[in-house]
Design an enzyme around this catalytic site. Structure first.
Site, PDB file in Angstrom:
ATOM      1  CG  HIS A  13       0.360  -8.653   1.995  1.00 35.24           C
ATOM      2  ND1 HIS A  13      -0.435  -7.507   1.545  1.00 35.24           N
ATOM      3  CD2 HIS A  13       0.006  -9.826   1.157  1.00 35.24           C
ATOM      4  CE1 HIS A  13      -0.397  -8.077   0.158  1.00 35.24           C
ATOM      5  NE2 HIS A  13      -0.252  -9.343  -0.040  1.00 35.24           N
TER       6      HIS A  13
ATOM      7  CG  ASP B 284     -12.194  21.838  -8.742  1.00 34.28           C
ATOM      8  OD1 ASP B 284     -12.426  20.557  -8.499  1.00 34.28           O
ATOM      9  OD2 ASP B 284     -13.039  23.056  -8.703  1.00 34.28           O
TER      10      ASP B 284
ATOM     11  CG  ASP C 113     -13.171  16.901  -7.768  1.00 32.96           C
ATOM     12  OD1 ASP C 113     -13.044  18.037  -8.301  1.00 32.96           O
ATOM     13  OD2 ASP C 113     -13.147  16.834  -6.499  1.00 32.96           O
TER      14      ASP C 113
ATOM     15  CG  HIS D 173       3.718  -5.821   3.247  1.00 30.24           C
ATOM     16  ND1 HIS D 173       3.256  -5.206   4.408  1.00 30.24           N
ATOM     17  CD2 HIS D 173       2.748  -5.961   2.411  1.00 30.24           C
ATOM     18  CE1 HIS D 173       1.975  -5.142   4.310  1.00 30.24           C
ATOM     19  NE2 HIS D 173       1.572  -5.618   2.933  1.00 30.24           N
TER      20      HIS D 173
ATOM     21  CG  HIS E 108      -2.158  -0.793   0.947  1.00 29.88           C
ATOM     22  ND1 HIS E 108      -3.435  -0.270   0.411  1.00 29.88           N
ATOM     23  CD2 HIS E 108      -2.545  -2.020   1.010  1.00 29.88           C
ATOM     24  CE1 HIS E 108      -4.277  -1.089   0.238  1.00 29.88           C
ATOM     25  NE2 HIS E 108      -3.839  -2.418   0.627  1.00 29.88           N
TER      26      HIS E 108
END
Length: 581
Positions: free
Chosen positions: A315, A495, A493, A134, A83
């Site tokens: 994990h 902004d 999106d 991990h 991640h």
């Protein structure tokens, strides 16, 4: 300056603490510090990746961990998890968290964190005997290769290395590198590092290296020198001109670099994404979409080749916070308690002394759940698992109805319990005891032991605005790919306002239709837009949109990962590990 594989020893502190996934759950990190003490010269820590995503306090966690890393660089070690990847962050919440908390500089912070994540070390070895990483290993994992890779090239482990191509100046470049990489100096350094190993560094960095690391460097240099001597006479014997010679060398170098990059990428992908399995062998991890499943024979061979005795990995969520497998030679460690729901699982961390015998400490961050009985805890876990399971069933509604109709040759709308169980398993492929689960999944009344499958799906109705007039196949597709849709919304999106116009909404659906390889008519898009835009202001609120299409069950957890059904069947209910845990 850090190596790909940190090498540390228990001889200085006598004890090393290792933490697993935290996933943005700050309460768990603070509880670990409260119970075990904060990182210091006398209390070293290894944090084994997945600091971010899913939880609401990911940025706070990494700021705390980075601060301790700067304060105690020889006593705090951070391994990269799957991640720590900007593509995964888009889907699982960290990107949204940063943009929400830092409205002005959010994008700059995310860009900086991308680079930091790509520079995190990949593994840690304790006393030359315990490997902490991990995800896991595969039958081709080689620590000597991992020790040499240019880890920062792999900003996302999900994306294979791009093919090199020639620019107008006949310079080999990578098509996905950012603007900093386009400088000539950067290019030469990066290209050279594909062929020649990094310098040994200062004497102070030797404590992180092993004799194996040094011998690998020497071996590579010798082989490179021999290759040069072997190739040199052939260029003169062939009698080709210098430009042809340069082109031939360039093609050869490009081929070698490409092969090397692909080998490196597979090594990193396996390291971050793999899971252990009970059977022997090594097979692709199709549930996650990356890495592999590896068996006890692969573990045994890997430990023997590298003279190790234990693998500690994370994990995967485990109900007790940890779990041993492969003859206790692989330990899974998970430090985010209450991961699926309150009371669903404990968190744990492990302490290793000079004897390298793991000492486990379990905890649960919510005081309300510490007094739960075993029955209550199991009940919470089952309810959480059933909620995820119902959502998965709804997401496959069309396939299930088609299968039910094959069993219902008379078109009565009813199927027997046996046929219902067979049909569900043929679509879902989860190997669950469906007949036993019928009472918990099908609450509508049955007629003479028969199940009304249309009524059953009505129980899984979508809550929100009136959706009767919307194409039901479109609705189902939307729900099945809800997390993907949110990711695309965040991209559109630009902004970061949380709103998109109707036209932007159309563009989003065009992107989604390409991704899903399905045709979506303008009329269907318009119907959907009008339904969602409840205040008729000409713009769509993303959060309201995502809320509008959820199951009747409160707070759907479709994106909260795998379900632990009945505590012992975790491998049977991996319903959502990303390729993308």
């Amino acid at each position: 300056m850090l190596p790909n594989i940190n090498r540390i020893s228990t001889c200085h502190s006598k004890e090393i603490t290792i933490c697993g996934d935290l996933h943005g759950q700050l309460e768990d990190l603070l509880l670990v510090f409260y119970k075990n003490g904060m990182p210091s010269l006398d209390k070293p820590y290894v944090f084994n990746g997945d600091f971010v995503d899913r939880g609401k306090d990911s940025i706070e966690i990494i700021l705390i961990l980075f601060a301790f890393l700067l304060l105690y660089p020889r006593d705090v070690y951070l391994n990269r998890g799957n991640h720590e990847d900007h593509i995964v962050n888009l889907r699982y919440g960290f990107t949204k968290e940063v943009l929400t908390k830092y409205k002005l500089h959010g994008k700059r912070i995310l860009k900086l964190l991308q680079k930091i994540f790509s520079w995190l070390p990949l593994a840690t070895v304790i006393d030359q005997k315990v490997l902490v990483l991990h995800g896991g290993i595969s039958d081709s994992t080689d620590l000597s290769v991992i020790a040499r890779v240019d880890r920062h090239k792999y900003v996302s482990a999900l994306r294979p290395p791009k093919r090199r191509h020639m620019s107008s100046t006949r310079t080999s470049i990578d098509s996905d590198m950012d603007e900093e990489v386009w400088s000539a100096n950067r290019f030469l350094l990066r290209r050279g590092s594909l062929v020649y190993p990094k310098p040994l560094g200062a004497r102070s960095s030797f404590h992180n290296c092993s004799l194996q690391d040094f011998s690998d460097r020497i071996k590579v240099n010798m082989e490179d020198g021999q290759d040069v001597h072997r190739r040199r006479p052939s260029t003169f014997i062939c009698g080709i001109n210098s430009s042809e010679q340069q082109e031939a060398v360039s093609v050869l170098s490009e081929s070698v670099s490409s092969d090397t990059a692909n080998e490196e990428w597979k090594q990193i992908l396996d390291l971050l994404w793999s899971d252990p399995m009970t059977p022997e062998g090594c097979i692709p991890n199709e549930v996650r979409g990356g890495g592999c499943y590896w068996g006890p024979d692969v573990t045994e061979d890997f430990l023997n080749r590298h003279n190790l005795q234990l693998i500690i990995r994370s994990h995967e969520c485990k109900q007790e916070g940890y779990e041993f497998c492969h003859n206790r030679k692989v330990l899974t460690l998970f430090s985010a308690s209450n991961y699926y729901d309150v009371g669903s699982n404990r968190g744990a961390y492990v302490k290793l002394g000079p004897d390298l015998l793991p000492y486990m400490i379990q905890y649960q961050a919510s005081s309300m759940t510490r007094e739960l009985s075993v029955g209550q805890s199991v009940g919470r876990t089952e309810r959480s698992a059933l909620k995820v399971l119902r959502e998965q069933l709804f997401a496959h509604k069309s396939d299930l109805i088609c299968t039910f109709k094959k069993y219902d040759s008379g078109g009565t709308g009813f199927v027997s319990l046996t046929d219902w169980a067979s049909a569900v398993e043929s679509v879902m492929h989860l190997n669950l005891p469906w007949r036993m689960l019928r009472c918990q999944l099908v609450t509508c009344k049955t007629s003479n032991g028969m199940i009304d499958y249309h009524d059953w799906f009505n129980e899984l109705a979508i809550k929100g605005p009136n959706t009767d007039h919307i194409d039901q196949s479109l609705l189902e597709t939307l729900y099945r790919h809800r997390s993907t849709l949110e990711t695309i919304f965040r991209i559109v999106d630009t902004d970061n306002s949380g709103f998109i116009t109707i036209e932007d909404f159309r563009q989003t659906w065009k992107l989604l239709s390409v991704y899903l390889k399905m045709a979506i008519t303008d009329e269907a898009i318009s119907d959907l837009a009008v339904t969602i835009d409840s205040n008729h202001d000409g713009s769509i609120d993303i959060d309201e949109f995502m809320e509008a299409f959820r199951l009747t069950d409160k707070k759907s957890r479709l994106e909260r990962g795998r379900s632990m059904f009945m505590g012992t069947a975790t491998d049977l209910t991996k319903l959502d590990e990303d390729p993308t845990v």
